[in-house]
Write a protein that holds these residues in place. Structure first.
Motif, PDB file in Angstrom:
ATOM      1  N   VAL A 266     -18.749   4.757 -74.779  1.00 55.95           N
ATOM      2  CA  VAL A 266     -18.703   3.591 -73.897  1.00 55.95           C
ATOM      3  C   VAL A 266     -20.101   2.984 -73.908  1.00 55.95           C
ATOM      4  N   THR A 267     -20.219   1.724 -74.315  1.00 63.33           N
ATOM      5  CA  THR A 267     -21.513   1.063 -74.389  1.00 63.33           C
ATOM      6  C   THR A 267     -21.428  -0.309 -73.740  1.00 63.33           C
ATOM      7  N   PRO A 268     -22.521  -0.783 -73.149  1.00 66.15           N
ATOM      8  CA  PRO A 268     -22.497  -2.101 -72.520  1.00 66.15           C
ATOM      9  C   PRO A 268     -22.354  -3.212 -73.568  1.00 66.15           C
ATOM     10  N   THR A 269     -21.593  -4.245 -73.223  1.00 64.72           N
ATOM     11  CA  THR A 269     -21.573  -5.457 -74.021  1.00 64.72           C
ATOM     12  C   THR A 269     -22.894  -6.192 -73.778  1.00 64.72           C
ATOM     13  N   GLU A 270     -23.099  -7.306 -74.461  1.00 59.83           N
ATOM     14  CA  GLU A 270     -24.328  -8.063 -74.230  1.00 59.83           C
ATOM     15  C   GLU A 270     -24.411  -8.504 -72.766  1.00 59.83           C
ATOM     16  N   ALA A 271     -23.281  -8.972 -72.230  1.00 58.14           N
ATOM     17  CA  ALA A 271     -23.262  -9.361 -70.814  1.00 58.14           C
ATOM     18  C   ALA A 271     -23.497  -8.153 -69.917  1.00 58.14           C
ATOM     19  N   GLY A 272     -22.892  -7.010 -70.290  1.00 63.33           N
ATOM     20  CA  GLY A 272     -23.073  -5.798 -69.500  1.00 63.33           C
ATOM     21  C   GLY A 272     -24.504  -5.318 -69.503  1.00 63.33           C
ATOM     22  N   GLN A 273     -25.178  -5.407 -70.653  1.00 66.37           N
ATOM     23  CA  GLN A 273     -26.573  -4.982 -70.746  1.00 66.37           C
ATOM     24  C   GLN A 273     -27.465  -5.862 -69.883  1.00 66.37           C
ATOM     25  N   LYS A 274     -27.204  -7.194 -69.896  1.00 67.85           N
ATOM     26  CA  LYS A 274     -27.984  -8.103 -69.057  1.00 67.85           C
ATOM     27  C   LYS A 274     -27.796  -7.773 -67.578  1.00 67.85           C
ATOM     28  N   LEU A 275     -26.545  -7.516 -67.203  1.00 69.53           N
ATOM     29  CA  LEU A 275     -26.270  -7.168 -65.805  1.00 69.53           C
ATOM     30  C   LEU A 275     -26.940  -5.859 -65.425  1.00 69.53           C
ATOM     31  N   LEU A 276     -26.879  -4.874 -66.321  1.00 70.70           N
ATOM     32  CA  LEU A 276     -27.495  -3.572 -66.058  1.00 70.70           C
ATOM     33  C   LEU A 276     -28.998  -3.712 -65.851  1.00 70.70           C
ATOM     34  N   GLU A 277     -29.643  -4.526 -66.684  1.00 72.87           N
ATOM     35  CA  GLU A 277     -31.091  -4.713 -66.577  1.00 72.87           C
ATOM     36  C   GLU A 277     -31.475  -5.347 -65.249  1.00 72.87           C
ATOM     37  N   ARG A 278     -30.623  -6.259 -64.730  1.00 71.54           N
ATOM     38  CA  ARG A 278     -30.931  -6.893 -63.452  1.00 71.54           C
ATOM     39  C   ARG A 278     -30.542  -6.007 -62.269  1.00 71.54           C
ATOM     40  N   LEU A 279     -29.468  -5.235 -62.438  1.00 70.98           N
ATOM     41  CA  LEU A 279     -28.995  -4.397 -61.342  1.00 70.98           C
ATOM     42  C   LEU A 279     -29.892  -3.200 -61.081  1.00 70.98           C
ATOM     43  N   SER A 280     -30.417  -2.582 -62.127  1.00 72.22           N
ATOM     44  CA  SER A 280     -31.149  -1.321 -61.975  1.00 72.22           C
ATOM     45  C   SER A 280     -32.272  -1.413 -60.950  1.00 72.22           C
ATOM     46  N   PRO A 281     -33.189  -2.404 -61.060  1.00 67.77           N
ATOM     47  CA  PRO A 281     -34.238  -2.472 -60.031  1.00 67.77           C
ATOM     48  C   PRO A 281     -33.695  -2.825 -58.651  1.00 67.77           C
ATOM     49  N   ALA A 282     -32.620  -3.644 -58.601  1.00 64.83           N
ATOM     50  CA  ALA A 282     -32.054  -4.011 -57.303  1.00 64.83           C
ATOM     51  C   ALA A 282     -31.454  -2.797 -56.608  1.00 64.83           C
ATOM     52  N   LEU A 283     -30.699  -1.992 -57.357  1.00 62.66           N
ATOM     53  CA  LEU A 283     -30.111  -0.785 -56.769  1.00 62.66           C
ATOM     54  C   LEU A 283     -31.189   0.218 -56.384  1.00 62.66           C
TER      55      LEU A 283
ATOM     56  N   GLN B  70     -18.540  -4.995 -49.392  1.00 66.46           N
ATOM     57  CA  GLN B  70     -18.912  -3.620 -49.685  1.00 66.46           C
ATOM     58  C   GLN B  70     -18.265  -3.117 -50.966  1.00 66.46           C
ATOM     59  N   ALA B  71     -16.994  -3.525 -51.175  1.00 60.86           N
ATOM     60  CA  ALA B  71     -16.299  -3.079 -52.380  1.00 60.86           C
ATOM     61  C   ALA B  71     -17.000  -3.598 -53.631  1.00 60.86           C
ATOM     62  N   ASP B  72     -17.551  -4.813 -53.569  1.00 55.23           N
ATOM     63  CA  ASP B  72     -18.268  -5.378 -54.701  1.00 55.23           C
ATOM     64  C   ASP B  72     -19.488  -4.528 -55.042  1.00 55.23           C
ATOM     65  N   PHE B  73     -20.238  -4.179 -54.012  1.00 56.46           N
ATOM     66  CA  PHE B  73     -21.436  -3.373 -54.226  1.00 56.46           C
ATOM     67  C   PHE B  73     -21.072  -2.008 -54.814  1.00 56.46           C
ATOM     68  N   ALA B  74     -20.028  -1.399 -54.307  1.00 57.05           N
ATOM     69  CA  ALA B  74     -19.603  -0.096 -54.816  1.00 57.05           C
ATOM     70  C   ALA B  74     -19.204  -0.189 -56.286  1.00 57.05           C
ATOM     71  N   ASP B  75     -18.509  -1.276 -56.649  1.00 55.24           N
ATOM     72  CA  ASP B  75     -18.104  -1.433 -58.047  1.00 55.24           C
ATOM     73  C   ASP B  75     -19.312  -1.646 -58.953  1.00 55.24           C
ATOM     74  N   LEU B  76     -20.304  -2.385 -58.478  1.00 52.48           N
ATOM     75  CA  LEU B  76     -21.534  -2.579 -59.251  1.00 52.48           C
ATOM     76  C   LEU B  76     -22.257  -1.241 -59.451  1.00 52.48           C
ATOM     77  N   ASP B  77     -22.259  -0.432 -58.413  1.00 54.47           N
ATOM     78  CA  ASP B  77     -22.884   0.885 -58.502  1.00 54.47           C
ATOM     79  C   ASP B  77     -22.158   1.759 -59.523  1.00 54.47           C
ATOM     80  N   VAL B  78     -20.824   1.691 -59.525  1.00 55.35           N
ATOM     81  CA  VAL B  78     -20.033   2.453 -60.494  1.00 55.35           C
ATOM     82  C   VAL B  78     -20.323   1.980 -61.916  1.00 55.35           C
ATOM     83  N   PHE B  79     -20.339   0.669 -62.114  1.00 53.68           N
ATOM     84  CA  PHE B  79     -20.645   0.135 -63.441  1.00 53.68           C
ATOM     85  C   PHE B  79     -21.994   0.652 -63.941  1.00 53.68           C
TER      86      PHE B  79
END
Length: 296
Positions: free
Chosen positions: A58-75, A3-12
């Motif tokens: 505060v801006t996403p790094t390249e890795a952060g942008q990739k993660l954001l693009e995959r996370l958004s539809p999942a969340l 659960q903590a992992d999911f919460a941290d992903l949501d915060v990111f």
């Protein structure tokens, strides 16, 4: 995933969308330090930096942008699943996230939100007031508020309030000293107070009468992004000010300001709540739309 992992992903996701820890914290009603700690914890777990942090942004790094693009539809899918369960409740719960112009936050929502929140104790509302035009859905909002000329054609729009109008005002002392303009073009001979939006733009003052439209860009004696400063300067006699009638209603009623050229400033359509035309609406948004329909 814990659960903590999911919460941290949501915060990111929230921080990346808001482009800042303070902005995301203000939306969530928590401390910026708690969000920063959650992101650091996630970065340590993944072994990669997700956000570039400076004192200004505060801006996403390249890795952060990739993660954001995959996370958004999942969340979004998770939120949808939870909200489908929410539909079985007698009263909806959840958070309604709105992006609105500053004038709407100042003079329209204060009349609506207290009644809406009283009717729906399980709903929380997050309001971001800004005058730039963004993709509200991509930024994580459930809906936005805009005026007729700014509405996207593929969105559903619901009136948020009745007609509004601009007025041209100044203090009695200013008019006693400088006289009153009898025609919109006379305004060019007067000292003026103008509003500048965060984007850096200032709109022309528009007048209309009997089918004739006149737009002028008067020279400003004072320019500001803060309506309270502009109003104080106007009451102090600095010059003419064109603004929403709602902003100056108390000053007009008290006689601290007087309006001119009223016949050149007709009412216009008020703001609309707009949202994507999708089959499933989040329960808090549906409740707010239904509430607005009863307020007409």
């Amino acid at each position: 995933m814990q659960q903590a992992d999911f919460a941290d992903l949501d915060v990111f996701t929230a921080v990346a969308r808001a482009r800042g820890f303070r902005a995301a914290a203000a939306l969530r009603g928590v401390s910026a330090s708690s969000l920063s700690e959650a992101v650091r914890r996630l970065e340590a777990r993944l072994g990669v930096r997700l956000l570039n942090r400076t004192t200004r942004s505060v801006t996403p790094t390249e890795a952060g942008q990739k993660l954001l693009e995959r996370l958004s539809p999942a969340l979004a899918d998770v939120a949808l699943a939870l909200d489908e369960v929410n539909a079985f409740r007698d009263s909806p719960t959840g958070t309604l996230r709105l992006n609105v112009p500053s004038v709407v936050a100042k003079v329209v929502l204060p009349r609506l939100l207290p009644r809406f929140l009283a009717l729906h104790p399980g709903v929380a509302v997050e309001v971001t007031a800004e005058d730039s035009f963004i993709d509200v859905l991509a930024a994580g909002f459930d809906a936005g508020v805009r005026y007729d000329e700014r509405l996207e054609k593929d969105m559903i729009a619901v009136p948020l309030s009745g007609p509004q109008r601009f007025v041209l005002v100044a203090s009695p002392a200013y008019f006693d000293t400088h006289g009153r303009p009898g025609h919109p073009r006379d305004v060019l001979e007067h000292a003026c107070i103008r509003h500048r939006f965060a984007s850096g733009s200032s709109y022309a003052w528009e007048f209309e009468k009997d089918g004739e439209v006149i737009r002028i860009n008067p020279t400003a004696r004072l320019t500001s992004t803060n309506i309270d400063l502009e109003l104080a300067a106007c009451e102090a006699g600095v010059g003419l000010m064109a603004t929403f009638e709602d902003f100056v209603a108390d000053a007009l009623a008290a006689g601290r300001l007087e309006s001119v050229l009223d016949d050149w400033l007709p009412p216009f359509t008020g703001p609309y709540l707009y949202y994507a035309g999708r089959r499933h609406m989040p329960a808090p948004l549906r409740a707010f739309v239904d509430f607005l329909k009863t307020e007409r």
